[in-house]
Every structure is written in C-alpha cells, then in structure tokens.
Design a protein around this motif. Structure first.
Motif, mmCIF file in Angstrom:
data_model
loop_
_atom_site.group_PDB
_atom_site.id
_atom_site.type_symbol
_atom_site.label_atom_id
_atom_site.label_comp_id
_atom_site.label_asym_id
_atom_site.label_seq_id
_atom_site.Cartn_x
_atom_site.Cartn_y
_atom_site.Cartn_z
ATOM 1 N N PHE A 31 45.186 54.098 -10.752
ATOM 2 C CA PHE A 31 46.253 55.067 -10.495
ATOM 3 C C PHE A 31 45.740 56.385 -11.055
ATOM 4 O O PHE A 31 45.461 56.478 -12.249
ATOM 5 N N PRO A 32 45.599 57.421 -10.192
ATOM 6 C CA PRO A 32 44.918 58.655 -10.605
ATOM 7 C C PRO A 32 45.803 59.901 -10.654
ATOM 8 O O PRO A 32 45.618 60.818 -9.853
ATOM 9 N N PRO A 33 46.763 59.971 -11.557
ATOM 10 C CA PRO A 33 47.629 61.159 -11.568
ATOM 11 C C PRO A 33 46.928 62.408 -12.079
ATOM 12 O O PRO A 33 46.071 62.323 -12.960
ATOM 13 N N HIS A 40 57.184 61.099 -10.620
ATOM 14 C CA HIS A 40 58.432 60.893 -9.887
ATOM 15 C C HIS A 40 58.416 59.537 -9.199
ATOM 16 O O HIS A 40 57.437 58.781 -9.295
ATOM 17 N N HIS A 43 55.405 58.514 -7.281
ATOM 18 C CA HIS A 43 54.325 57.968 -8.099
ATOM 19 C C HIS A 43 54.612 56.523 -8.473
ATOM 20 O O HIS A 43 53.688 55.709 -8.544
ATOM 21 N N LYS A 45 55.968 54.388 -6.685
ATOM 22 C CA LYS A 45 55.536 53.591 -5.535
ATOM 23 C C LYS A 45 54.029 53.306 -5.629
ATOM 24 O O LYS A 45 53.573 52.174 -5.452
ATOM 25 N N SER A 46 53.269 54.355 -5.909
ATOM 26 C CA SER A 46 51.816 54.210 -5.991
ATOM 27 C C SER A 46 51.416 53.327 -7.182
ATOM 28 O O SER A 46 50.504 52.495 -7.078
ATOM 29 N N CYS A 228 45.259 55.776 -1.614
ATOM 30 C CA CYS A 228 45.888 57.087 -1.736
ATOM 31 C C CYS A 228 46.834 57.292 -0.562
ATOM 32 O O CYS A 228 47.050 56.383 0.230
ATOM 33 N N THR A 229 47.385 58.491 -0.459
ATOM 34 C CA THR A 229 48.399 58.726 0.569
ATOM 35 C C THR A 229 47.770 59.348 1.823
ATOM 36 O O THR A 229 46.646 59.845 1.799
ATOM 37 N N PHE A 256 48.120 55.045 2.588
ATOM 38 C CA PHE A 256 49.466 54.590 2.975
ATOM 39 C C PHE A 256 50.397 55.799 2.958
ATOM 40 O O PHE A 256 50.056 56.860 2.416
ATOM 41 N N MET A 266 60.198 65.780 -3.746
ATOM 42 C CA MET A 266 59.316 64.789 -4.347
ATOM 43 C C MET A 266 57.954 65.373 -4.678
ATOM 44 O O MET A 266 56.980 64.669 -4.694
ATOM 45 N N SER A 267 57.896 66.670 -4.905
ATOM 46 C CA SER A 267 56.583 67.198 -5.254
ATOM 47 C C SER A 267 56.690 67.836 -6.635
ATOM 48 O O SER A 267 57.680 68.484 -6.961
ATOM 49 N N LYS A 268 55.644 67.614 -7.422
ATOM 50 C CA LYS A 268 55.685 68.116 -8.794
ATOM 51 C C LYS A 268 55.866 69.626 -8.829
ATOM 52 O O LYS A 268 56.530 70.150 -9.715
HETATM 53 P P1 ATP Z 1 52.770 65.864 -6.001
HETATM 54 O O1 ATP Z 1 52.589 66.516 -4.665
HETATM 55 O O2 ATP Z 1 54.124 65.370 -6.249
HETATM 56 O O3 ATP Z 1 52.257 66.693 -7.126
HETATM 57 P P2 ATP Z 1 50.361 64.486 -6.007
HETATM 58 O O4 ATP Z 1 49.892 63.591 -4.945
HETATM 59 O O5 ATP Z 1 49.710 65.804 -6.110
HETATM 60 O O6 ATP Z 1 51.903 64.574 -5.925
HETATM 61 P P3 ATP Z 1 49.039 63.138 -8.112
HETATM 62 O O7 ATP Z 1 49.267 63.225 -9.564
HETATM 63 O O8 ATP Z 1 47.797 63.697 -7.569
HETATM 64 O O9 ATP Z 1 50.284 63.826 -7.414
HETATM 65 O O10 ATP Z 1 49.255 61.659 -7.593
HETATM 66 C C1 ATP Z 1 48.815 60.504 -8.224
HETATM 67 C C2 ATP Z 1 48.886 59.388 -7.229
HETATM 68 O O11 ATP Z 1 50.225 59.199 -6.809
HETATM 69 C C3 ATP Z 1 48.069 59.692 -5.990
HETATM 70 O O12 ATP Z 1 47.332 58.560 -5.641
HETATM 71 C C4 ATP Z 1 49.105 60.041 -4.968
HETATM 72 O O13 ATP Z 1 48.669 59.725 -3.679
HETATM 73 C C5 ATP Z 1 50.298 59.188 -5.404
HETATM 74 N N1 ATP Z 1 51.551 59.785 -4.955
HETATM 75 C C6 ATP Z 1 52.008 61.020 -5.209
HETATM 76 N N2 ATP Z 1 53.178 61.252 -4.589
HETATM 77 C C7 ATP Z 1 53.477 60.116 -3.925
HETATM 78 C C8 ATP Z 1 54.557 59.717 -3.078
HETATM 79 N N3 ATP Z 1 55.565 60.530 -2.802
HETATM 80 N N4 ATP Z 1 54.532 58.462 -2.572
HETATM 81 C C9 ATP Z 1 53.521 57.635 -2.855
HETATM 82 N N5 ATP Z 1 52.480 57.942 -3.628
HETATM 83 C C10 ATP Z 1 52.441 59.176 -4.157
#
Ligand code: ATP
Ligand code: MG
Length: 554
Positions: A31-33, A40, A43, A45-46, A228-229, A256, A266-268
């Motif tokens: 899991f690579p945040p 949120h 995340h 879900k991931s 990843c997404t 996925f 749903m975006s940071k």
């Molecule tokens: P955000 O746009 O909310 O900042 P992000 O994809 O930039 O999300 P990351 O910290 O890079 O955030 O995400 C970590 C992991 O969580 C990644 O593998 C990403 O694909 C997954 N992820 C993020 N948002 C979602 C989502 N809405 N549904 C499923 N997986 C998600």
C-alpha cells in the motif's frame, strides 16, 4: 463476508500466477500512500484489497510511503496513516519509504544515462510541454536530446550537487517522441527542487518523479502484484519500460476502479481545502469521509472492511451509494451497540398517581441481540420523566400509537401509562403532560392484560444527566460535487451539523466508553466524541436507525 462469491479479477490473476509458480508462488503486495494528507475511505478500499489479497494467498503487504514530493509531505501525515491502517485491523510486513531508495534510484538513473536512454534537458517546462506534441501529432526533439553520455553524466551529477536552481534542468528518459502514448514521449525522471524533505532533510535537491520512483520501488521490494487505480493504465508501458531497461525485478502493475461515494469528495487535495478553509473542524471531522472522520463518527473497522468487501473490485469507474456504507455500520452496531435511553427534544411528563418522592430501579439489557444481553444496567424511574416532544400530540390522527389525551403507551422497561391532560404556556407550547400509570403493567411482570401498540423512551427528571449531542447530515447537497459547475465547495450543505446543547440521558451513560457504539433507543447509533470532558459529555450520532436518504432525496 462469509457468503461464497466468485473470484475477482485480481484473485484470478494471482491464482494463475501461483499455478504457474511465478515468483515461486510468492505474493507480496504494497500500500503506497503519499504522506500529503489523511487517508480517506477510498484508501481504505485500496488497503483492504492489498492486505486481504495477500492474506488470502499466504502473502504479505508492505506499507510504503511514497514520499518523493518534499513540498507537500509531513510527518504528521505519516503518523496518521499508520494509525488508520492499524485501526482498520491490518499489519504491514515492512514500513518503507521511497526516500530510502533515493541513492538506489539515482544509480538507476545513471545506469540509464550510460545506456544512452536518459538525457539532461535544459528546456523550460513550457518548451518541454510544447515539444511533446499532441495525441495526434508527434513531439519534437529538444536540442539537448543528443547530448553525449559523458556530458549527461556530468550534468546529472552537477544537478545532484546543487549547482543549478529549481527548474533549470531535468533528466528525461529517451524513449519515443512519436509514441501514441504521451507518457512515453521522453518523460521526466528527475527534477530539481531545493526543498527540505521530511526524512532526508537537505541531502537531496533533485527528486525522482512518480513514474521513475514507483515502479523501481516496487522492483526493489520485489512486489509481485502492484495494484493501483485506473488512471495509471496509460503509465503502465512506462512502468514496464523502466523495469525492462534496468533489468531489475519484474513486478507487474494491475489497475482497478477508484472508489467514489455520492454526496462526498474523495481527493486529499479537496479534503485539505475543506480543512484549511474551515468548512469542517479538521481532518477527523465526523462529516468527512476520512478514516479518522469515520472513526470519530462511530464507524467500526469491521463495518468499513465489510463495506470494502461488498463493493467488490471493479474495472470501471462508478459511484457507490453512501447508504451502502450506512447499511454496513447499522448492521454491525445492531449486533454490538449497547442500548440506552436519551431524550433529545424534551418535554416533561408527570405520573400523577405515582407516589411523590418514590424511586425504583428498573433493569434493561445492554444488548438484546445476544444471549444473556451482555448484562444489564439499572435505570432509575420516578414520578417525573422527560420524554420526546414528538411523542405527544394534542390531537392525534388515527394510527398515532404514542401519547395524546386518552391514549396509552408503554414506557420502555417500565409501565403502561395513559395520558389524561396537558399544560401549555402563554405561547401555546406544551410544557407538561399528565398521565396515570398502571402498577400491574411493569415490564417483565405484566399482569395487567392490557395491550398497547406503542413504546416510548424516557429519562427520569431527577436522575437525568445532560449531554451535548451532534447530529450530522451529508456534507454536500449534490450527488457528485466534483462534477458540478464551479467550485465543489459551492455545493456544501449549510445544515450538515446540528448541535443539541442539552439532551437528557440516562445516568448510566456517564460511564460511556470512547470508541464504543450505543443505540439511543429510537434515535440512532451514537458514540462519545473526543471533545468530551469530565463535566461535559458529547455524543456524535453515527447513523440513524433506518435509512432516511431515500425519503430525503425527492
Ligand atoms: P488522492 O487523489 O485522494 O490524493 P491519491 O491516489 O493521490 O489519492 P495516494 O496516497 O497516492 O493518494 O494513494 C495511495 C493508494 O491509494 C494508491 O494506490 C491509490 O491508487 C489508492 N487510492 C487513492 N484513492 C483511492 C480511491 N478513491 N479508491 C481506491 N483506491 C484509492
Ligand atoms: Mg497520489
């Protein structure tokens, strides 16, 4: 979920890989945040996906902080992310940081330069963008594209040594400026950024781009399935290209659909705006779909895991109903929450035939959903009670099975009462309801032979404690605020928080435990808010007892 379901597409891939003994049958996900905000529900879900896939096939999951952007990242976020994953109930195999690989990544870049596959470009960001062409027109080579290997090696080293200001140079992969995939048109690998990094401090002034860092980090860790997404599908050829050219561990990327929930963002980046511009009270505001917000609201880890399982793994974008998340928490709390009584909008009821000064201790099971009720608590009863204002009507329509002159109801865990009359103040507001009780009708020992249809909750006036109660509605007025015209914040629901300053609660709730769910009978599921002090109890409503979105939607 316990019920049988068919394999999702990722499980199919993994089972096929195991069958073919790919990677020796080993499964390692990650899991690579990026530590640039709080996690949120997307995340979650991931997280659930990566951890449960690995668990199912006897594998492991790494937690890797993707910390390649020093400007937006902070240690506070790292800590909150770890807390949230643990709270959800998952244990990572290793805690890793992309920044731990900065030296290795630098060496990888040097290796590509030596192979003639990367070059230093002095063009401006605008020139580079223009030089990339458009999806229908090929790009144009930069004048720096044919620099010699020796020259590139030296310039890249000077970039690292801090000899150039931000933006003066970049390192680009030399791939194909005519590729139909824009990501292959000599993508950036490194940029200059003189910024302090939360872990590496001032050691570096060049930082790898996501596309150069991510796949290589997966390879360094020997991740078998990099999930990843969908938006990363067009990046996959580049992901594969770097791995192939560097001849490193061949990990594969699978995509996925992101989780989107209606009436939410749903975006940071957007959540950060809500926090910074004070539309909400912090990242853990109970109206936010952050994991910390949901926790504060009273969601349980099991309910979130269950939700993530139910929505499954999709390959196409969709919008999930918020009511499904609520269904999952109701289902969980119905089984686990302790039942209590609280009156949110009180009016006084006097039992005229109950002796003055008399008190009784009645009993109520904590949890009627399980055998034995998880014990019971005592509920003091007396002549004067608080009841819910809406449980009384001066003139009741047919089928109103609560209180009105002449009508009978049962007081939960207590007696059947009959309403005789009521008192109003000058403004016409009902201030007192007068009833008589039937002594033989005591719950558990009812010999009255009277059947009543309604049961109402109550709290004894002299024994009642007070609490502040926070009721939440959805944060946005529209289903998909991000796709509406204008700013998503224009669609905020101005009435998403209702505060009841002085609700009356049964005395046992003074011992309510943080993190535990309580069902306030007929009023919903509640949990203690961290704003609670010894003098002042604060409860959040997690969710109502029934789904009332359907009704509100029209
Ligand atoms: P955000 O746009 O909310 O900042 P992000 O994809 O930039 O999300 P990351 O910290 O890079 O955030 O995400 C970590 C992991 O969580 C990644 O593998 C990403 O694909 C997954 N992820 C993020 N948002 C979602 C989502 N809405 N549904 C499923 N997986 C998600
Ligand atoms: Mg990201």
């Amino acid at each position: 979920m316990s019920e049988e379901r068919s394999l999702n597409f990722l499980e199919e891939i993994i089972e096929e890989d195991i069958k073919n003994a790919k990677h020796g049958g080993r499964v390692l996900t990650r899991f690579p945040p990026e530590p640039n905000g709080y996690l949120h529900i997307g995340h979650a879900k991931s997280i659930c996906l990566n951890f449960t896939l690995a668990q199912k096939y006897g594998g492991l999951t790494n937690l890797r902080f993707d910390d390649t952007n020093p400007v937006t990242e902070e240690t506070e976020y790292v800590e909150s992310i770890k807390k949230d994953i643990e709270w959800l109930g998952f244990k990572w195999a290793q805690e890793l940081y992309t920044s731990d690989y900065f030296d290795q990544l630098y060496d990888f870049a040097v290796a590509l330069i030596k192979k003639g596959l990367a070059y230093v470009d002095d063009s401006t960001a605008e020139e580079i963008a223009a030089g990339k062409g458009t999806p229908t027109e090929p790009g144009k080579a930069s004048v720096y594209r044919e620099r010699t290997v020796a020259e590139n090696l030296q310039l890249f080293e000077e970039m690292k040594a801090g000899e150039y200001p931000d933006g003066a140079k970049v390192l680009r992969a030399k791939i194909d400026l005519a590729s139909p995939n824009m990501h292959l048109r000599d993508p950036l690998m490194y940029r200059i950024k003189h910024a302090h990094h939360h872990r590496t401090g001032d050691k570096w002034c060049i930082y790898p781009m996501y596309d150069f860092a991510h796949g290589q980090s997966d390879a360094i860790e020997k991740i078998t399935h990099s999930i990843c997404t969908l938006e990363f599908i067009p990046h996959r050829p580049l992901y594969d290209w770097f791995i192939e050219q560097l001849e490193i561990f061949s990990t594969k990327q699978y995509e996925f659909a992101r989780l989107n929930i209606n009436y939410a963002v749903m975006s940071k980046r957007k959540l950060l705006q809500l926090v910074n511009e004070k539309y909400v009270n912090g990242w853990d505001d109970p109206r936010m779909f952050t994991i910390s917000g949901l926790r504060r609201r009273g969601y349980t880890p099991a309910s979130i895991r269950n939700f993530c399982d139910r929505i499954g793994v999709a390959k196409r974008e969709n919008l999930i109903e918020m009511s499904l998340l609520e269904f999952c928490i109701r289902e969980d709390l119905n089984k686990t929450a302790w039942r209590r009584m609280a009156v949110l909008d009180p009016v006084k009821l006097i039992i005229t035939n109950y002796p003055d000064g008399q008190e009784e201790l009645l009993h109520g099971e904590n949890n009627p959903e399980v055998e034995g009720g998880e014990g019971s608590r005592s509920i003091p009863f007396s002549k004067e009670l608080w009841i819910e204002r809406e449980d009384f009507m001066e003139e009741a329509p047919k089928k109103f099975f609560r209180l009105a002159p002449g009508l009978m109801v049962r007081l939960k865990h207590a007696y059947i009462i009959q309403c005789n009359d009521f008192v109003k103040d000058a403004s016409g507001k009902v201030t007192e309801i007068h009833c008589t009780y039937i002594p033989e009708s005591k719950s558990g020992n009812d010999t009255s032979g009277i059947n009543v249809k309604g049961t109402i909750h109550w709290v004894s006036v002299p024994h009642a404690k007070t609490a502040e109660i926070r009721l939440y509605d959805r944060l946005f007025r529209v289903e998909d605020p991000s796709s509406e015209e204008g700013d998503f914040k224009d669609y905020i629901n101005p009435d998403s928080l209702q505060i009841i300053q002085n609700a009356y609660i049964e005395p046992d709730l003074e011992t309510a435990k943080a993190g535990k769910g309580y069902q306030f009978i007929r009023k919903g599921y509640f949990t203690l808010d961290p704003d609670t002090t010894n003098q002042h109890l604060v409860f959040n409503r997690t969710v109502t007892l029934k789904d009332n979105w359907a009704k509100k939607a029209d």
